[in-house]
Design a protein around this motif. Structure first.
Motif, PDB file in Angstrom:
ATOM      1  N   THR A 282      56.357  -9.503 -31.106  1.00 16.30           N
ATOM      2  CA  THR A 282      56.513 -10.180 -29.806  1.00 16.30           C
ATOM      3  C   THR A 282      57.127 -11.572 -29.959  1.00 16.30           C
ATOM      4  OG1 THR A 282      54.210 -10.824 -30.002  1.00 16.30           O
ATOM      5  CG2 THR A 282      54.678  -8.939 -28.598  1.00 16.30           C
ATOM      6  N   SER A 283      56.816 -12.230 -31.085  1.00 17.55           N
ATOM      7  CA  SER A 283      57.395 -13.567 -31.295  1.00 17.55           C
ATOM      8  C   SER A 283      58.906 -13.501 -31.521  1.00 17.55           C
ATOM      9  CB  SER A 283      56.723 -14.255 -32.493  1.00 17.55           C
ATOM     10  OG  SER A 283      57.016 -13.550 -33.669  1.00 17.55           O
ATOM     11  N   ASN A 284      59.417 -12.309 -31.840  1.00 14.08           N
ATOM     12  CA  ASN A 284      60.863 -12.136 -32.005  1.00 14.08           C
ATOM     13  C   ASN A 284      61.513 -11.593 -30.726  1.00 14.08           C
ATOM     14  OD1 ASN A 284      61.873 -12.614 -34.942  1.00 14.08           O
ATOM     15  ND2 ASN A 284      59.873 -11.626 -35.191  1.00 14.08           N
ATOM     16  N   ASN A 285      60.792 -11.752 -29.613  1.00 13.54           N
ATOM     17  CA  ASN A 285      61.301 -11.321 -28.307  1.00 13.54           C
ATOM     18  C   ASN A 285      61.630  -9.818 -28.251  1.00 13.54           C
ATOM     19  OD1 ASN A 285      61.143 -13.907 -27.214  1.00 13.54           O
ATOM     20  ND2 ASN A 285      63.119 -14.434 -28.163  1.00 13.54           N
ATOM     21  N   CYS A 286      60.845  -9.029 -28.936  1.00 16.70           N
ATOM     22  CA  CYS A 286      61.015  -7.574 -28.872  1.00 16.70           C
ATOM     23  C   CYS A 286      59.916  -6.989 -27.993  1.00 16.70           C
ATOM     24  CB  CYS A 286      60.904  -6.943 -30.255  1.00 16.70           C
ATOM     25  SG  CYS A 286      62.158  -7.529 -31.392  1.00 16.70           S
ATOM     26  N   ARG A 287      60.318  -6.004 -27.176  1.00 18.69           N
ATOM     27  CA  ARG A 287      59.326  -5.357 -26.315  1.00 18.69           C
ATOM     28  C   ARG A 287      58.934  -4.003 -26.928  1.00 18.69           C
ATOM     29  NH1 ARG A 287      59.321  -2.225 -21.617  1.00 18.69           N
ATOM     30  NH2 ARG A 287      61.592  -2.011 -21.698  1.00 18.69           N
ATOM     31  N   ILE A 288      57.622  -3.797 -27.032  1.00 17.60           N
ATOM     32  CA  ILE A 288      57.143  -2.525 -27.596  1.00 17.60           C
ATOM     33  C   ILE A 288      57.141  -1.470 -26.490  1.00 17.60           C
ATOM     34  CG2 ILE A 288      55.207  -1.329 -28.707  1.00 17.60           C
ATOM     35  CD1 ILE A 288      54.356  -4.082 -29.864  1.00 17.60           C
ATOM     36  N   GLU A 289      57.959  -0.451 -26.674  1.00 22.67           N
ATOM     37  CA  GLU A 289      58.024   0.622 -25.680  1.00 22.67           C
ATOM     38  C   GLU A 289      57.025   1.737 -25.986  1.00 22.67           C
ATOM     39  OE1 GLU A 289      62.154   1.621 -25.893  1.00 22.67           O
ATOM     40  OE2 GLU A 289      62.680   0.131 -24.370  1.00 22.67           O
ATOM     41  N   ASN A 290      56.739   1.895 -27.233  1.00 25.40           N
ATOM     42  CA  ASN A 290      55.804   2.952 -27.633  1.00 25.40           C
ATOM     43  C   ASN A 290      55.299   2.619 -29.035  1.00 25.40           C
ATOM     44  OD1 ASN A 290      54.377   5.289 -27.589  1.00 25.40           O
ATOM     45  ND2 ASN A 290      56.121   6.636 -28.044  1.00 25.40           N
ATOM     46  N   MET A 291      54.093   3.040 -29.361  1.00 23.19           N
ATOM     47  CA  MET A 291      53.610   2.831 -30.724  1.00 23.19           C
ATOM     48  C   MET A 291      52.574   3.906 -31.091  1.00 23.19           C
ATOM     49  SD  MET A 291      50.979  -0.400 -30.588  1.00 23.19           S
ATOM     50  CE  MET A 291      50.221   0.003 -32.142  1.00 23.19           C
ATOM     51  N   GLY A 292      52.373   4.063 -32.386  1.00 17.55           N
ATOM     52  CA  GLY A 292      51.406   5.072 -32.840  1.00 17.55           C
ATOM     53  C   GLY A 292      51.221   4.976 -34.341  1.00 17.55           C
ATOM     54  N   SER A 293      50.378   5.866 -34.856  1.00 22.53           N
ATOM     55  CA  SER A 293      50.176   5.865 -36.311  1.00 22.53           C
ATOM     56  C   SER A 293      50.272   7.293 -36.839  1.00 22.53           C
ATOM     57  CB  SER A 293      48.811   5.270 -36.643  1.00 22.53           C
ATOM     58  OG  SER A 293      47.802   6.106 -36.111  1.00 22.53           O
ATOM     59  N   LYS A 294      50.681   7.389 -38.105  1.00 17.60           N
ATOM     60  CA  LYS A 294      50.817   8.713 -38.732  1.00 17.60           C
ATOM     61  C   LYS A 294      49.710   8.883 -39.748  1.00 17.60           C
ATOM     62  CE  LYS A 294      55.873   8.957 -38.585  1.00 17.60           C
ATOM     63  NZ  LYS A 294      57.084   8.835 -39.415  1.00 17.60           N
ATOM     64  N   LYS A 295      48.973  10.005 -39.582  1.00 19.38           N
ATOM     65  CA  LYS A 295      47.957  10.304 -40.573  1.00 19.38           C
ATOM     66  C   LYS A 295      48.603  11.065 -41.724  1.00 19.38           C
ATOM     67  CE  LYS A 295      43.968  10.519 -37.571  1.00 19.38           C
ATOM     68  NZ  LYS A 295      43.006  11.382 -36.911  1.00 19.38           N
ATOM     69  N   ALA A 296      47.949  11.050 -42.865  1.00 20.07           N
ATOM     70  CA  ALA A 296      48.469  11.786 -44.020  1.00 20.07           C
ATOM     71  C   ALA A 296      48.389  13.284 -43.750  1.00 20.07           C
ATOM     72  CB  ALA A 296      47.645  11.446 -45.250  1.00 20.07           C
ATOM     73  N   SER A 297      49.467  13.988 -44.005  1.00 22.38           N
ATOM     74  CA  SER A 297      49.468  15.442 -43.889  1.00 22.38           C
ATOM     75  C   SER A 297      49.487  16.018 -45.301  1.00 22.38           C
ATOM     76  CB  SER A 297      50.718  15.900 -43.137  1.00 22.38           C
ATOM     77  OG  SER A 297      51.850  15.613 -43.920  1.00 22.38           O
ATOM     78  N   LEU A 298      49.333  17.332 -45.390  1.00 25.25           N
ATOM     79  CA  LEU A 298      49.407  17.953 -46.711  1.00 25.25           C
ATOM     80  C   LEU A 298      50.787  17.736 -47.336  1.00 25.25           C
ATOM     81  CD1 LEU A 298      47.529  21.375 -46.598  1.00 25.25           C
ATOM     82  CD2 LEU A 298      46.965  19.359 -47.929  1.00 25.25           C
ATOM     83  N   GLU A 299      51.781  17.681 -46.450  1.00 21.08           N
ATOM     84  CA  GLU A 299      53.150  17.449 -46.933  1.00 21.08           C
ATOM     85  C   GLU A 299      53.221  16.099 -47.659  1.00 21.08           C
ATOM     86  OE1 GLU A 299      55.706  19.855 -45.601  1.00 21.08           O
ATOM     87  OE2 GLU A 299      56.740  19.152 -47.382  1.00 21.08           O
ATOM     88  N   THR A 300      52.609  15.061 -47.043  1.00 25.92           N
ATOM     89  CA  THR A 300      52.629  13.744 -47.687  1.00 25.92           C
ATOM     90  C   THR A 300      51.764  13.732 -48.942  1.00 25.92           C
ATOM     91  OG1 THR A 300      50.922  13.012 -46.171  1.00 25.92           O
ATOM     92  CG2 THR A 300      53.158  12.357 -45.639  1.00 25.92           C
ATOM     93  N   VAL A 301      50.665  14.487 -48.898  1.00 27.78           N
ATOM     94  CA  VAL A 301      49.820  14.602 -50.092  1.00 27.78           C
ATOM     95  C   VAL A 301      50.641  15.192 -51.228  1.00 27.78           C
ATOM     96  CG1 VAL A 301      47.811  15.771 -51.085  1.00 27.78           C
ATOM     97  CG2 VAL A 301      47.706  14.905 -48.765  1.00 27.78           C
ATOM     98  N   PHE A 302      51.345  16.255 -50.901  1.00 30.55           N
ATOM     99  CA  PHE A 302      52.133  16.945 -51.906  1.00 30.55           C
ATOM    100  C   PHE A 302      53.218  16.038 -52.471  1.00 30.55           C
ATOM    101  CE2 PHE A 302      55.251  19.867 -53.543  1.00 30.55           C
ATOM    102  CZ  PHE A 302      54.453  20.768 -54.202  1.00 30.55           C
ATOM    103  N   LEU A 303      53.896  15.364 -51.552  1.00 30.87           N
ATOM    104  CA  LEU A 303      54.970  14.458 -51.965  1.00 30.87           C
ATOM    105  C   LEU A 303      54.422  13.346 -52.858  1.00 30.87           C
ATOM    106  CD1 LEU A 303      58.015  13.998 -51.449  1.00 30.87           C
ATOM    107  CD2 LEU A 303      57.372  12.498 -49.579  1.00 30.87           C
ATOM    108  N   GLU A 304      53.273  12.845 -52.471  1.00 28.93           N
ATOM    109  CA  GLU A 304      52.644  11.754 -53.220  1.00 28.93           C
ATOM    110  C   GLU A 304      52.261  12.202 -54.631  1.00 28.93           C
ATOM    111  OE1 GLU A 304      51.123   7.770 -53.095  1.00 28.93           O
ATOM    112  OE2 GLU A 304      52.200   8.840 -51.544  1.00 28.93           O
ATOM    113  N   LEU A 305      51.735  13.425 -54.708  1.00 28.16           N
ATOM    114  CA  LEU A 305      51.224  13.909 -55.993  1.00 28.16           C
ATOM    115  C   LEU A 305      52.316  14.395 -56.930  1.00 28.16           C
ATOM    116  CD1 LEU A 305      48.119  15.900 -54.723  1.00 28.16           C
ATOM    117  CD2 LEU A 305      48.074  13.797 -56.052  1.00 28.16           C
TER     118      LEU A 305
END
Lengths: 312, 248
Positions: A282-305
């Protein structure tokens, strides 16, 4: 809980290459064990050994109380194999296929008739029992491939990528059939490249890479392994003013990605500084239109491992 | 019991394949008819042995050895190989797997060639030994067993129909050419004549001709014994070489 399969220090090499390197695992009665791994991980070698057609170099394997080295025929009698390559006769009717393979397991008479019918009904091919598989779609052939493996009512079914290359309808049908088999108390080892299938049907998962088991557990347990971080994404109206260095100053931020319309920030779970991130935006004069978070999926687990995608 | 089931099933798979059925039933008849007719037209047909008689036994020997190709088809032809793979997962011995292909092909050959020889002698009046016809039938059947064993061995060795058939053509061609099935190659010189002795087909041919025209059984037992021993050696080699996991 009874153990159906016990594998201890299993080793198998081809020339100098170790396809399976001292792996240990168990399969409990009535569970679906998902076997995941990229090509060359050692899944097929493990499955071929459990299917009794490949001899291990070292290790002890017990299947349904029988020693694999001594009681191959007893084990074969009690297991069903769904190989990756469709193993059916295309020129004879669907029913004759199932009947012939079931008869190799000492079934005859009414018992044979009933179990052939049950197997065909389970995979949804009873109405097509007089048709030749050469007229079938890939998905129907795969379903017949399963019927041929289950007609003798095995206690353990080993499935090697049973849904590869088929339409979603047939895949759903196969997955539903597998759930029904599980409900009837059958233990299933299920190897696949499709992460979503493992998520949907597996009770426990083993991830293999380069001949070794690199992770094992329920999907929740596996996700927990890479759940130390959360990735937040923000859709912004304008990203021109943003500089990733501003975000790296925030305690706990490990990764910042500025994409076309999205800002992605990965943060350690122990440092919950989401408010500071929003302040910088917000201090950079940007407006948030949408936001969210991504939980770890098995795909990310696999990629990580493994450092690789499953289909690599 | 399971072995009989697999043999029956394999036999039905051969019968369902029109190409294999024609090659082992109509093809020898056509071959004998064509060769007999062409040679009779060119060289005339007078004498104690007509060209139909001559090519009758030779073409039956020719096709009986070529049953090796049918055996390899029964084992590893594209349409049946996938289904055969599943037998490996079933509680049957590895011996049953390759032996069932061999036996089912042999049964087809035995039935087919026996009927053909009867038809050719009693319907078309070709000479197949007259009252010695059963000895000729036995000789051809044992040659058929050798052909089936050879075809199965090549499949166990090469693990695919294409490799087995293309490589098997070399010894088959050697056996047939030097066996004098098409013409008497011994006339090509002493060296070639010596080579012909290495072909089992030369001895089968010689044995059949001696029985049919001279009532001479002097080499009958040695030839049968050789073919049986060669078949057994092929089967033992199959047992050693065949590894089910390589088939999958």
């Amino acid at each position: 809980m009874n153990t159906v399969v016990t594998v201890k220090n299993l080793e198998k090499s081809y020339n100098t290459k170790k396809a399976v390197d001292k792996i240990n695992f168990i399969v409990n009665a009535g569970e679906i064990l998902g076997l995941l791994g990229p090509n060359g991980a050692g899944k097929s070698t493990t499955i071929n050994i459990l299917s009794t057609i490949l001899s291990p170099d070292n290790g002890e394997i017990t299947i349904l109380g029988h020693d694999l080295k001594k009681d191959i025929n007893l084990i074969k009698q009690e297991i069903g194999i769904v190989p990756q390559d469709i193993a059916i006769y295309e020129e004879i009717s669907t029913e004759k296929n199932v009947r012939f393979f079931a008869s190799l397991y000492n079934l005859k008479g009414d018992q044979l008739n009933n179990q052939v019918k049950e197997a065909l009904e389970l995979v949804g091919l009873y109405d097509k029992r007089y048709d030749k598989p050469k007229t079938f779609s890939g998905g129907m052939k795969r379903r017949l491939n399963i019927a041929c493996a289950i007609a003798h009512k095995p206690k353990l079914i080993i499935m090697d990528e049973p849904t590869v290359g088929i339409d979603p309808q047939s895949r759903n049908h196969i997955l539903e059939s597998i759930k029904i088999l599980k409900k009837s108390g059958i233990t299933i080892i299920y190897s696949t490249h499709y992460m979503e299938e493992v998520e949907e049907i597996s009770d426990r998962i083993i991830i293999m890479n380069e001949g070794k088991i690199i992770a094992e557990g329920t999907k929740e347990e596996l996700k927990q392994k890479v759940n130390d971080e959360t990735t937040y994404y923000f859709n912004l109206d304008n990203l021109n003013n943003l500089n990733d260095k501003q975000f790296y100053k925030i305690d706990g931020v490990t990764k910042v990605k500025i994409l076309k319309n999205t800002l992605e920030i990965t943060m350690e779970n122990s440092k919950d500084n989401i408010n500071e991130i929003i302040s910088v935006i917000t201090s950079n004069n940007c407006r948030i239109e949408n936001m969210g978070s991504k939980k770890a999926s098995l795909e990310t687990v696999f990629l990580e491992l493994t450092g690789r995608n499953l289909r690599d | 019991m399971k072995f009989i089931k697999i043999v029956t099933f394999d036999f039905m798979n051969i019968v369902r394949n029109p190409m294999l059925l024609i090659v082992n039933t109509l093809f020898p008849l056509i071959l004998i008819g064509v060769m007999g007719f062409v040679m009779s037209s060119v060289f005339g047909g007078e004498g104690s042995m007509s060209f139909y008689d001559y090519y009758g036994i030779k073409m039956i020997i020719f096709t009986a050895l070529l049953i090796a190709m049918t055996a390899s088809n029964t084992f590893m032809e594209e349409k049946v190989k996938a289904g055969n793979t599943r037998i490996i997962y079933a509680p049957v011995s590895k011996t049953s797997i390759y032996l069932s292909k061999l036996i089912s092909t042999y049964i087809l050959g035995t039935i087919s060639y026996s009927i053909l020889i009867f038809i050719l002698q009693y319907l078309f009046h070709l000479n197949f030994g007259g009252r010695n016809i059963l000895y000729i039938i036995l000789l051809i059947n044992i040659l058929c067993l050798f052909g089936c064993s050879l075809g199965t061995l090549f499949c166990c060795f090469f693990k695919c129909e294409e490799g087995a058939n293309s490589t098997m053509q070399i010894p088959l061609f050697f056996f047939l050419f030097f066996g004098g099935v098409i013409f008497g190659v011994h006339r090509l010189g002493k060296f070639v004549a010596a080579l012909t002795n290495l072909s089992p087909i030369k001895w089968v041919n010689e044995c059949a001709i001696r029985i049919m025209y001279d009532n001479d059984f002097s080499i009958y037992r040695p030839v049968l014994a050789f073919l049986l021993i060669a078949s057994i050696i092929c089967i033992i080699a199959c047992q050693i070489i065949f590894k089910p996991e390589e088939y999958v």
